[in-house]
Design a protein around this motif. Structure first.
Motif, short mmCIF file in Angstrom:
data_model
loop_
_atom_site.label_atom_id
_atom_site.label_comp_id
_atom_site.label_asym_id
_atom_site.label_seq_id
_atom_site.Cartn_x
_atom_site.Cartn_y
_atom_site.Cartn_z
N LYS A 66 0.84 -1.28 0.21
CA LYS A 66 0.21 0.18 0.09
C LYS A 66 0.81 0.91 0.32
O LYS A 66 1.66 0.95 0.14
CB LYS A 66 -0.93 -0.12 1.34
N VAL A 67 0.19 1.99 -0.85
CA VAL A 67 0.61 3.74 -0.39
C VAL A 67 1.19 3.91 0.82
O VAL A 67 0.82 3.64 2.32
CB VAL A 67 -0.24 5.02 -0.86
N GLY A 68 2.87 4.37 0.78
CA GLY A 68 2.97 4.33 1.98
C GLY A 68 4.71 3.38 2.57
O GLY A 68 5.49 3.81 3.61
N ASP A 69 4.19 2.21 2.14
CA ASP A 69 5.07 0.98 2.45
C ASP A 69 6.39 1.06 2.25
O ASP A 69 6.80 1.70 1.19
CB ASP A 69 4.62 0.13 2.45
N LYS A 70 7.77 1.10 3.02
CA LYS A 70 9.26 1.23 2.80
C LYS A 70 8.99 0.04 2.48
O LYS A 70 8.91 -1.48 2.96
CB LYS A 70 9.36 1.56 4.41
N VAL A 71 10.03 0.04 1.02
CA VAL A 71 10.07 -1.25 0.92
C VAL A 71 12.22 -1.19 0.07
O VAL A 71 12.36 -0.58 0.40
CB VAL A 71 9.72 -1.99 -0.40
N LYS A 72 12.08 -2.33 0.15
CA LYS A 72 13.64 -2.38 0.22
C LYS A 72 13.67 -3.53 -1.79
O LYS A 72 12.77 -4.48 -1.48
CB LYS A 72 14.24 -3.92 0.26
N PHE A 73 14.28 -2.99 -3.02
CA PHE A 73 14.62 -3.79 -3.81
C PHE A 73 15.34 -5.38 -3.87
O PHE A 73 16.39 -5.36 -3.05
CB PHE A 73 15.71 -3.41 -4.94
N LEU A 74 14.86 -6.23 -4.72
CA LEU A 74 15.25 -7.31 -4.35
C LEU A 74 16.17 -8.21 -5.24
O LEU A 74 17.66 -9.01 -5.30
CB LEU A 74 13.87 -8.59 -5.20
N ASN A 75 16.58 -7.00 -6.59
CA ASN A 75 17.81 -7.12 -7.20
C ASN A 75 18.48 -6.17 -7.42
O ASN A 75 19.96 -5.90 -8.56
CB ASN A 75 16.92 -7.15 -8.65
N ASP A 76 19.02 -5.50 -6.44
CA ASP A 76 19.38 -4.25 -6.51
C ASP A 76 19.39 -3.84 -4.90
O ASP A 76 19.09 -4.45 -4.26
CB ASP A 76 19.13 -2.76 -7.54
N VAL A 77 20.58 -3.70 -4.77
CA VAL A 77 21.13 -2.44 -3.74
C VAL A 77 20.03 -1.50 -3.17
O VAL A 77 20.11 -0.01 -4.36
CB VAL A 77 22.60 -1.96 -3.37
N GLY A 78 19.82 -1.33 -2.70
CA GLY A 78 18.64 0.44 -2.06
C GLY A 78 16.92 -0.35 -2.18
O GLY A 78 17.16 -1.20 -1.99
N GLY A 79 16.18 1.13 -2.13
CA GLY A 79 14.74 0.87 -1.80
C GLY A 79 14.22 1.61 -1.85
O GLY A 79 14.88 3.09 -1.92
N GLY A 80 12.77 2.23 -0.40
CA GLY A 80 12.01 3.32 -0.63
C GLY A 80 11.26 3.23 -0.65
O GLY A 80 10.83 1.96 0.19
N ILE A 81 9.89 4.45 -0.42
CA ILE A 81 8.33 4.13 -0.52
C ILE A 81 7.75 3.94 -1.30
O ILE A 81 8.17 5.53 -2.14
CB ILE A 81 8.94 5.20 1.15
#
Length: 360
Positions: A4-19
């Motif tokens: 959902k909007v606002g969830d904090k996530v990380k990328f599976l295939n790369d370093v990093g993530g966001g919201i």
């Protein structure tokens, strides 16, 4: 996993993530990374940063939710909340299936005052993925992108009349999707360029069979299969047509509403029963029903006068007499008409016949 909007996530295939900033479709979201950029990404390629999944150890960076990013997320509505289903109104202007750009005044009485709501309308049986780009003084600005379910519309923005010149020139790109289809569908690329004077003409605003509110409507295009596109490309080479994949948005003109009810060139018959006006009225109260019946009566009466018809029969039923009384009070305001109960043998006691006097 549902995001959902606002969830904090990380990328599976790369370093990093966001919201997560926006839900584009059930399988795709837009993620705002730490430097402020928005990245569309498949949900299968992200992982909740709060998850206890052991795969979380793959990532080595935290992503604080800064005040700036929080403001962005709060100020932008979830795209799913902006989408609303189209209804079907059998008595209003019938328009072809396709994708439309609509400008609907919030003031539905005066029409030429107050702000306008901008919509992309998906009047097709396909789910669409769209992007909207505006052009101003040779510069391009990406305004919005997302998905719209079949026979639905999405609210893009509310704009003031003072900012109209920034919203009259641009492009809409569309991909058509259906889980099961017999062919591949061509994408749509449509440009639009609207003359500002159109927003100053009251008769340019009207309702349709899928949008009850009066507005300016621009037809962007429809879904074509690859084989249909190839045929149209062949016709283009023969000088007959243009490719469906790239076209100019066309202004949707208002049809004469009385034409739908004509029995011949001089007479018409209009059924004002709510079942003939709207497909499903189960959620409407009596005042709303009366309002729609009254509106259709006035539209058809004025259209018949304009088209110089000689006779119109309005079928209102017997009921409690409220609609008939409304019709009678309205007809008293028109000096060029004569009215009386229609044929009892044909209509019983539930219709009014209106004779229109020709102008001298």
């Amino acid at each position: 996993m549902k995001f959902k909007v606002g969830d904090k996530v990380k990328f599976l295939n790369d370093v990093g993530g966001g919201i997560i900033k926006k839900i584009i479709s059930p399988t795709m979201v837009s993620v705002t990374v730490e430097d402020g950029f928005d990245i569309p990404i498949m949900t299968s390629e992200i992982l909740s940063a709060e998850s206890s999944d052991p795969r979380e150890s793959m990532f080595n960076q935290d992503f604080p939710q800064t005040d700036t990013l929080s403001e962005i997320l709060v100020s932008r509505e979830d795209s799913m909340d902006r989408v609303s289903k189209l209804q079907k109104f059998s008595s209003l202007n019938n328009k072809p299936t396709g994708v439309y750009l609509a400008y609907i005044p919030q003031d539905q009485v005066w029409l030429l005052k107050d702000d306008l709501d901008v919509f992309i309308v998906n009047y097709t049986s396909f789910e669409i993925l769209y992007s909207l780009v505006l052009e101003n003084e040779g510069k391009y600005e990406g305004i919005d992108y997302g998905s719209v379910e079949p026979f639905s519309k999405i609210h893009i923005e509310t704009i003031s009349r003072d900012n109209l010149d920034q919203w009259i020139n641009g492009f809409v790109q569309v991909l058509f999707f259906k889980e099961e289809d017999s062919t591949i569908r061509m994408p749509l690329h449509a440009s639009f360029k609207i003359k500002p004077v159109r927003f100053l003409k009251k008769d340019a605003y009207f309702s349709t069979n899928f949008i009850e509110e009066k507005g300016l409507l621009f037809y962007l295009g429809q879904s074509y299969s690859v084989t249909e596109s190839q045929q149209m490309e062949w016709d283009k080479n023969e000088g007959a047509s243009q490719s469906p994949s790239s076209q100019l948005a066309t202004i949707v003109a208002q049809e004469k509403i009385i034409d739908k009810y004509k029995l011949d060139k001089n007479t018409a018959e209009v059924d004002l029963h709510i079942e003939s006006i709207v497909e499903d009225h189960s959620t409407m109260d009596s005042s709303r029903i009366l309002e729609m019946q009254r509106r259709l009566f006035i539209q058809c009466l004025e259209s018949a006068i304009e088209e110089k018809l000689q006779k119109v029969v309005f079928i209102h039923g017997v009921g409690n007499g409220i609609l008939k009384n409304e019709i009678t009070e309205i007809l008293k305001q028109y000096p060029n008409v004569h009215y009386f109960d229609a044929s009892m043998q044909k209509y019983g006691c539930g219709a009014t016949e209106v004779l229109i006097k020709s102008a001298q």
